[in-house]
Motif scaffolding. Structure first.
Motif, PDB file in Angstrom:
ATOM      1  N   GLY A  19       0.828  -1.194   0.000  1.00  0.00           N
ATOM      2  CA  GLY A  19       0.000   0.000   0.000  1.00  0.00           C
ATOM      3  C   GLY A  19       0.868   1.250   0.000  1.00  0.00           C
ATOM      4  N   TYR A  20       0.217   2.377  -0.163  1.00  0.00           N
ATOM      5  CA  TYR A  20       0.935   3.656  -0.173  1.00  0.00           C
ATOM      6  C   TYR A  20       0.045   4.726   0.440  1.00  0.00           C
ATOM      7  CZ  TYR A  20      -1.993   4.701  -4.226  1.00  0.00           C
ATOM      8  OH  TYR A  20      -3.064   4.906  -5.055  1.00  0.00           O
ATOM      9  N   PHE A  21       0.653   5.829   0.823  1.00  0.00           N
ATOM     10  CA  PHE A  21      -0.090   6.942   1.393  1.00  0.00           C
ATOM     11  C   PHE A  21      -0.382   7.974   0.310  1.00  0.00           C
ATOM     12  CE2 PHE A  21       1.723   5.198   5.252  1.00  0.00           C
ATOM     13  CZ  PHE A  21       0.642   5.283   6.115  1.00  0.00           C
ATOM     14  N   HIS A  25      -3.757   9.405   3.659  1.00  0.00           N
ATOM     15  CA  HIS A  25      -4.597   8.212   3.793  1.00  0.00           C
ATOM     16  C   HIS A  25      -3.866   7.001   3.218  1.00  0.00           C
ATOM     17  CE1 HIS A  25      -8.055  10.559   5.028  1.00  0.00           C
ATOM     18  NE2 HIS A  25      -7.861  11.369   3.985  1.00  0.00           N
ATOM     19  N   LEU A  26      -3.944   5.903   3.948  1.00  0.00           N
ATOM     20  CA  LEU A  26      -3.320   4.670   3.480  1.00  0.00           C
ATOM     21  C   LEU A  26      -4.205   4.015   2.431  1.00  0.00           C
ATOM     22  CD1 LEU A  26      -1.085   2.534   3.741  1.00  0.00           C
ATOM     23  CD2 LEU A  26      -2.447   1.464   5.551  1.00  0.00           C
TER      24      LEU A  26
END
Length: 90
Positions: A19-21, A25-26
Protein backbone atom coordinates in the motif's frame (compact mmCIF):
# COMPACT_ATOMS: atom_id res chain seq x y z
CA UNK A 1 25.90 -10.03 -6.55
CA UNK A 2 23.24 -12.75 -6.84
CA UNK A 3 21.71 -11.74 -3.51
CA UNK A 4 21.29 -8.16 -4.70
CA UNK A 5 19.86 -9.27 -8.03
CA UNK A 6 17.33 -11.59 -6.42
CA UNK A 7 16.42 -8.97 -3.80
CA UNK A 8 15.54 -6.31 -6.41
CA UNK A 9 13.72 -8.86 -8.57
CA UNK A 10 11.53 -9.85 -5.62
CA UNK A 11 11.09 -6.14 -4.82
CA UNK A 12 9.40 -5.63 -8.19
CA UNK A 13 6.83 -8.31 -7.44
CA UNK A 14 6.18 -7.21 -3.87
CA UNK A 15 5.69 -3.62 -5.03
CA UNK A 16 2.43 -4.74 -6.63
CA UNK A 17 1.08 -5.54 -3.16
CA UNK A 18 2.41 -2.74 -0.93
CA UNK A 19 0.00 0.00 0.00
CA UNK A 20 0.93 3.66 -0.17
CA UNK A 21 -0.09 6.94 1.39
CA UNK A 22 -2.04 9.50 -0.63
CA UNK A 23 -2.81 12.82 1.08
CA UNK A 24 -2.35 11.21 4.49
CA UNK A 25 -4.60 8.21 3.79
CA UNK A 26 -3.32 4.67 3.48
CA UNK A 27 -4.37 3.15 0.15
CA UNK A 28 -4.69 -0.66 0.27
CA UNK A 29 -6.97 -1.37 -2.70
CA UNK A 30 -5.04 -3.72 -4.95
CA UNK A 31 -6.17 -2.11 -8.21
CA UNK A 32 -5.04 1.34 -7.06
CA UNK A 33 -1.72 -0.05 -5.84
CA UNK A 34 -1.04 -1.72 -9.21
CA UNK A 35 -1.98 1.39 -11.19
CA UNK A 36 0.16 3.61 -8.95
CA UNK A 37 3.21 1.33 -9.26
CA UNK A 38 2.81 0.90 -13.03
CA UNK A 39 2.63 4.67 -13.50
CA UNK A 40 5.53 5.54 -11.19
CA UNK A 41 8.52 3.24 -10.55
CA UNK A 42 7.71 0.11 -12.58
CA UNK A 43 9.43 1.13 -15.83
CA UNK A 44 12.59 2.27 -14.02
CA UNK A 45 12.63 -0.88 -11.88
CA UNK A 46 12.11 -3.11 -14.89
CA UNK A 47 14.88 -1.38 -16.85
CA UNK A 48 17.37 -1.52 -13.99
CA UNK A 49 16.68 -5.09 -12.89
CA UNK A 50 16.35 -6.27 -16.49
CA UNK A 51 19.74 -4.73 -17.25
CA UNK A 52 21.24 -6.47 -14.24
CA UNK A 53 19.85 -9.82 -15.38
CA UNK A 54 21.12 -9.20 -18.92
CA UNK A 55 24.60 -8.36 -17.65
CA UNK A 56 24.60 -11.45 -15.43
CA UNK A 57 23.59 -13.72 -18.28
CA UNK A 58 26.02 -12.18 -20.78
CA UNK A 59 29.01 -12.02 -18.45
CA UNK A 60 32.12 -14.03 -19.17
CA UNK A 61 33.32 -16.69 -16.71
CA UNK A 62 35.96 -14.30 -15.35
CA UNK A 63 33.31 -11.66 -14.64
CA UNK A 64 34.21 -9.28 -17.48
CA UNK A 65 31.19 -8.18 -19.46
CA UNK A 66 30.77 -8.16 -23.21
CA UNK A 67 29.05 -4.79 -23.27
CA UNK A 68 31.57 -2.01 -22.69
CA UNK A 69 30.59 0.79 -20.35
CA UNK A 70 27.35 -0.86 -19.18
CA UNK A 71 28.80 -1.52 -15.73
CA UNK A 72 28.98 2.18 -14.89
CA UNK A 73 25.41 2.72 -16.01
CA UNK A 74 24.20 -0.17 -13.89
CA UNK A 75 26.08 1.11 -10.84
CA UNK A 76 24.40 4.49 -11.26
CA UNK A 77 21.03 2.78 -11.62
CA UNK A 78 21.66 0.79 -8.45
CA UNK A 79 22.54 4.01 -6.64
CA UNK A 80 19.17 5.43 -7.69
CA UNK A 81 17.46 2.30 -6.32
CA UNK A 82 19.29 2.68 -3.01
CA UNK A 83 18.26 6.33 -2.79
CA UNK A 84 14.67 5.28 -3.47
CA UNK A 85 14.91 2.72 -0.67
CA UNK A 86 16.33 5.33 1.72
CA UNK A 87 13.49 7.69 0.81
CA UNK A 88 10.97 4.97 1.63
CA UNK A 89 12.59 4.37 5.00
CA UNK A 90 12.06 8.00 6.05
Amino acid sequence: DWVTLIFWTVDIFQSFFLGYFHHGHLIMKHRKIVVKYLTTWFIADLFIVGSDWTMTILSNPDGATQIAGMGRILRAARAIRVLRLLRLLK
